[in-house]
Motif scaffolding. Structure first.
Motif, short mmCIF file in Angstrom:
data_model
loop_
_atom_site.label_atom_id
_atom_site.label_comp_id
_atom_site.label_asym_id
_atom_site.label_seq_id
_atom_site.Cartn_x
_atom_site.Cartn_y
_atom_site.Cartn_z
N ASN A 1 -0.31 -9.04 -4.89
CA ASN A 1 -1.26 -8.16 -5.55
C ASN A 1 -0.58 -7.49 -6.74
O ASN A 1 0.58 -7.09 -6.66
CB ASN A 1 -1.76 -7.09 -4.59
N HIS B 1 -0.97 -4.18 -8.83
CA HIS B 1 -1.59 -2.85 -8.83
C HIS B 1 -1.41 -2.21 -10.20
O HIS B 1 -0.29 -2.14 -10.72
CB HIS B 1 -0.95 -1.98 -7.75
N SER B 2 -2.50 -1.75 -10.80
CA SER B 2 -2.43 -1.10 -12.11
C SER B 2 -1.96 0.35 -11.94
O SER B 2 -2.71 1.31 -12.14
CB SER B 2 -3.79 -1.15 -12.81
N SER C 1 3.82 1.93 -8.39
CA SER C 1 4.02 2.30 -6.97
C SER C 1 5.49 2.63 -6.74
O SER C 1 6.37 2.01 -7.36
CB SER C 1 3.61 1.14 -6.08
N ASN D 1 -0.50 5.52 -6.54
CA ASN D 1 -1.23 4.46 -5.85
C ASN D 1 -2.71 4.83 -5.74
O ASN D 1 -3.07 6.00 -5.79
CB ASN D 1 -0.66 4.23 -4.45
N ASN E 1 -6.74 4.44 -7.02
CA ASN E 1 -7.75 4.10 -8.01
C ASN E 1 -7.54 4.87 -9.31
O ASN E 1 -7.20 6.06 -9.28
CB ASN E 1 -9.13 4.42 -7.41
N ASP F 1 -2.36 -0.91 -1.74
CA ASP F 1 -1.25 -0.68 -2.67
C ASP F 1 0.05 -0.32 -1.94
O ASP F 1 0.92 0.31 -2.52
CB ASP F 1 -1.58 0.43 -3.69
#
Length: 300
Positions: free
Chosen positions: A145, A147-148, A151, A155, A157, A184
């Motif tokens: 994955n 993640h934008s 992390s 983490n 949205n 995430d």
């Protein structure tokens, strides 16, 4: 090596699909539609009230603002998406239609069968859906994955937008990780720090992060073709975890104030990728040290 991609169908997702399709043997592309049953929709609706009526009111103001204001996060995302990825609509359409599957969720029996029947080695996520164990484990080698967000510092949205409105645009970036059922929370493989220029906004930094997703995937997939899978660095906890409900009109105002102040110039930097494949042990402290060394680096 056979790949499957799971992502949505916005223009930046089509860029991601088209680029990986050109570079690797992509056999399957799954676009989850997110059309849930009534019970699940009801549960999602209840989340809007998890902080009470006043918070719900602030959230509704944010939704209205993002619908009508040309300066809103949503409108700026649309503008920058076109600026970065306009040509990729045509590139995406060149992909054979039989490879593309629109399914309600990746957690269906149909989705799992598609992965297994196509003998998929690796599943590559960019958003798309929250996967459960059966789908994650359907790949022969692993599921990944992007993640934008960096992390474990941010983490959840809208993490790039939270970082910028927190006056921490240097904490805006992306993370390639193994995917797990913890959102995430998988083992960290690498970080991407997009270049930041004086003309940047949270929306343009986000789009640069999507370009970074392609680069991190490319580097990882190219490296594992000739060696064993590296261990992901285990995340013990998230420093800041944010949900969709957490973004309200207050955050829209904070983001607008920061971007109008032109303080982004203080945080200018060059593009940087940080891989953790060479760690001798799964030491999260080493990740903190390497990442923070770059994130907090002062401009010369």
């Amino acid at each position: 090596m056979k790949l499957a991609i799971v992502t949505n169908k916005q223009l930046h997702h089509k860029y991601f699909v088209a680029e990986l399709y050109k570079r690797f043997n992509v056999e399957v592309i799954i676009h989850p539609t997110g059309k849930s049953e009534g019970k699940i929709q009801t549960l999602k609706s209840k989340r809007f009230f998890m902080y009470g009526w006043f918070w719900f009111f602030l959230k509704m103001l944010s939704l209205l603002y993002n619908k009508i204001s040309s300066l809103s996060m949503h409108k700026q995302l649309n503008k920058n998406e076109g600026r970065f990825f306009k040509k990729y609509e045509a590139e995406y359409l060149k992909i054979p239609g039989e490879k593309i599957h629109e399914l309600e969720t990746v957690n269906s029996t149909e989705a799992i069968d598609i992965i297994k029947n196509n003998d998929i080695d690796i599943i590559c996520f960019l958003g798309g859906d929250i996967a459960r164990k059966d789908f994650i484990n359907a790949a022969k080698v692993c599921s990944l994955n992007y993640h934008s967000g960096i992390s474990p510092f941010y983490n959840g949205n809208k993490t790039i937008f939270h970082a910028v409105k927190d006056y921490r645009p240097n904490f805006a970036g992306g993370t390639l990780m193994y995917i797990t059922e913890r959102i995430d929370g998988g083992g960290i493989l690498s970080h991407y720090l997009p270049a930041i220029n004086e003309s940047d906004s949270a929306a343009s930094i986000f789009m640069k992060g999507i370009q970074g997703a392609v680069e991190l995937y490319t580097h990882f997939l190219a490296n594992i073709q000739s060696q064993a899978l590296p261990s992901g660095v285990i995340q013990k906890r998230s420093f800041k975890y944010v949900r969709n409900i957490d973004w309200t009109i207050v955050d829209d105002i904070k983001l607008s104030v920061f971007e109008k102040s032109n303080q982004i110039r203080i945080y200018q930097r060059d593009e940087q990728t940080i891989a953790y494949y060479d760690l001798k042990s799964e030491d999260i402290n080493e990740v903190y040290k390497r990442a923070l060394n770059e994130i907090l680096k002062k401009n010369k």
